[in-house]
Design an enzyme around this catalytic site. Structure first.
Site, short mmCIF file in Angstrom:
data_model
loop_
_atom_site.label_atom_id
_atom_site.label_comp_id
_atom_site.label_asym_id
_atom_site.label_seq_id
_atom_site.Cartn_x
_atom_site.Cartn_y
_atom_site.Cartn_z
N GLN A 165 0.70 -1.17 -0.30
CA GLN A 165 0.35 0.12 0.51
C GLN A 165 0.76 1.30 0.22
O GLN A 165 2.03 1.05 0.45
CB GLN A 165 -0.79 0.08 1.55
CG GLN A 165 -2.30 -1.13 1.25
CD GLN A 165 -3.13 -0.89 0.30
OE1 GLN A 165 -3.34 -0.07 -0.59
NE2 GLN A 165 -4.11 -1.47 0.31
N TYR A 194 -5.00 -12.88 -3.28
CA TYR A 194 -3.89 -11.75 -3.95
C TYR A 194 -3.42 -10.98 -2.31
O TYR A 194 -3.68 -9.64 -2.45
CB TYR A 194 -6.08 -10.82 -4.25
CG TYR A 194 -6.36 -11.06 -5.20
CD1 TYR A 194 -6.49 -11.88 -5.89
CD2 TYR A 194 -7.74 -11.57 -4.52
CE1 TYR A 194 -7.00 -11.95 -7.50
CE2 TYR A 194 -8.48 -12.76 -5.44
CZ TYR A 194 -8.55 -12.36 -6.78
OH TYR A 194 -9.48 -12.98 -7.51
N GLU A 215 -0.29 -15.44 -4.86
CA GLU A 215 -0.56 -13.98 -5.41
C GLU A 215 0.38 -14.33 -7.19
O GLU A 215 0.56 -15.69 -7.17
CB GLU A 215 0.58 -13.08 -4.27
CG GLU A 215 1.05 -12.37 -5.29
CD GLU A 215 0.08 -11.35 -5.78
OE1 GLU A 215 0.71 -10.88 -6.87
OE2 GLU A 215 -0.75 -10.85 -4.76
N ASP A 264 -8.16 -9.62 -1.09
CA ASP A 264 -7.96 -8.54 -1.31
C ASP A 264 -7.41 -8.08 -3.15
O ASP A 264 -6.18 -7.87 -3.32
CB ASP A 264 -6.73 -7.82 -0.56
CG ASP A 264 -6.06 -6.35 -1.15
OD1 ASP A 264 -6.69 -5.43 -1.93
OD2 ASP A 264 -5.24 -6.44 0.29
N CYS A 291 -10.27 -1.76 -3.49
CA CYS A 291 -10.35 -0.57 -4.12
C CYS A 291 -10.83 -0.40 -4.92
O CYS A 291 -10.71 1.56 -5.34
CB CYS A 291 -8.42 -0.64 -4.52
SG CYS A 291 -8.27 -1.52 -5.93
#
Length: 333
Positions: A165, A194, A215, A264, A291
């Site tokens: 982030q 993720y 991932e 995420d 997001c």
């Protein structure tokens, strides 16, 4: 602010400033360096070397072609950077559309000399002319191969392809909300989908029996494994690959039924095939960090038959914009 082909009027002449960085780069026309650098930019890092070219635009199609070529021919093409909140170390990644060893070396040497605070200087040759480097080789030109972030005594290695982030102080609040919503007691098997560099996985690992992270980017997974070793965490397992290919019913059988799933995903959200596997695995709780609330809402609708939303908490990760990270807690009906 005008940055595209719509800026041009047919039959008029326009002078485009080709901004060549020391070190910020733009192929955008007449944009201030404050806009380019954002809140973390240092004034010293806003120096620009400018060359100008004059164009006659006779049609919109010609304008669009000219803008595209102008952007593709820029040298360099793209720049990104990370700054460690803890120690101020800086990683700078410069992308070039094509290789020009003499010009590239001169530019990299100039950047390194002008800004000694850069502790990791990478470059990428990206002939695709886009802003994605996940499938490109990141070449270390000078300095260390990574920078590090810290959170609750945990140390995280951040490489050039690692997702972390950008707003690190708010990231702690974001992950705290996710951990609270997970409501772990110490006995749960957690899937962190993720996972990036395994930040959330390791952040919740002390309260879980086992955490399994998946991932897409192999380099990020390697960093996740290193981070677990650095932090003395032995109850995390990480897998690299496309989520829809890795997460399957067979994967669940091999790795254990998830009691809690943390999601995420990128802005595109969760692939419907992945949602199907999740619904068959049927964890008691899920935490969905997003997001992009629009794709999050779409995905929640697909889960609505089995899960209900019991809590929602937006986190302001991007001050002075309309963007947020949104955290949703779901429980099985």
């Amino acid at each position: 602010m005008c940055i595209g082909s719509n800026c041009f009027k047919v039959g008029k002449q326009f002078e485009l400033s080709r901004l060549v960085m020391l070190p910020e780069i733009a192929t955008i026309f007449h944009v201030t360096t404050d806009y380019l650098l954002g809140v973390k930019g240092e004034p010293k890092m806003a120096k620009l070397l400018t060359t100008k070219e004059t164009f006659q635009v006779n049609s919109k199609a010609e304008a669009e072609t000219m803008v595209m070529n102008f952007q593709k021919e820029a040298f360099p093409k793209l720049l990104s950077y990370n700054i460690s909140e803890e120690d101020g170390n800086v990683m700078l990644i410069i992308c070039f559309y094509h290789e020009d060893e003499e010009a590239r070396t001169a530019l990299l040497d100039a950047v390194a000399a002008e800004f000694p605070q850069i502790t990791s200087l990478y470059y990428v040759i990206n002939g695709k002319a886009n802003d994605s480097i996940s499938d490109q080789e990141c070449i270390l030109y000078k300095g260390e191969d990574a920078i590090y972030e810290y959170m609750e005594g945990l140390k995280f290695k951040i490489g050039p392809k690692s997702f972390y982030q950008t707003n690190t102080k708010q990231a702690y609040k974001l992950y705290s909300v996710a951990r609270e919503y997970a409501a772990l007691t110490g006995s749960e098997v957690v899937y962190d989908l993720y996972t990036g560099t395994g930040t959330i996985a390791q952040f919740v690992s002390r309260q879980a029996s086992k955490v399994i992270g998946i991932e897409y980017v192999p380099e990020a997974i390697e960093d996740a494994k290193i981070n677990s070793t650095i932090n003395g965490i032995d109850n995390t397992v990480f897998y690299a690959g496309d989520m829809k290919d890795v997460l399957s019913d067979e994967f669940v059988k091999r790795n254990g039924h998830p009691d809690v799933i943390i999601l995420d995903p990128p802005r595109a959200g969760v692939d419907e095939r992945v949602i199907d596997v999740i619904l068959r695995a049927a964890p008691e709780r899920m935490v969905y960090v997003s997001c992009n609330p629009a794709t999050q809402a779409r995905d929640l609708q697909l889960m609505d038959g089995m899960y209900k939303v019991v809590a929602v908490q937006p986190v302001d990760m991007f001050p002075h914009t309309h963007h947020v990270e949104n955290v949703v807690k779901l429980v099985k009906k």
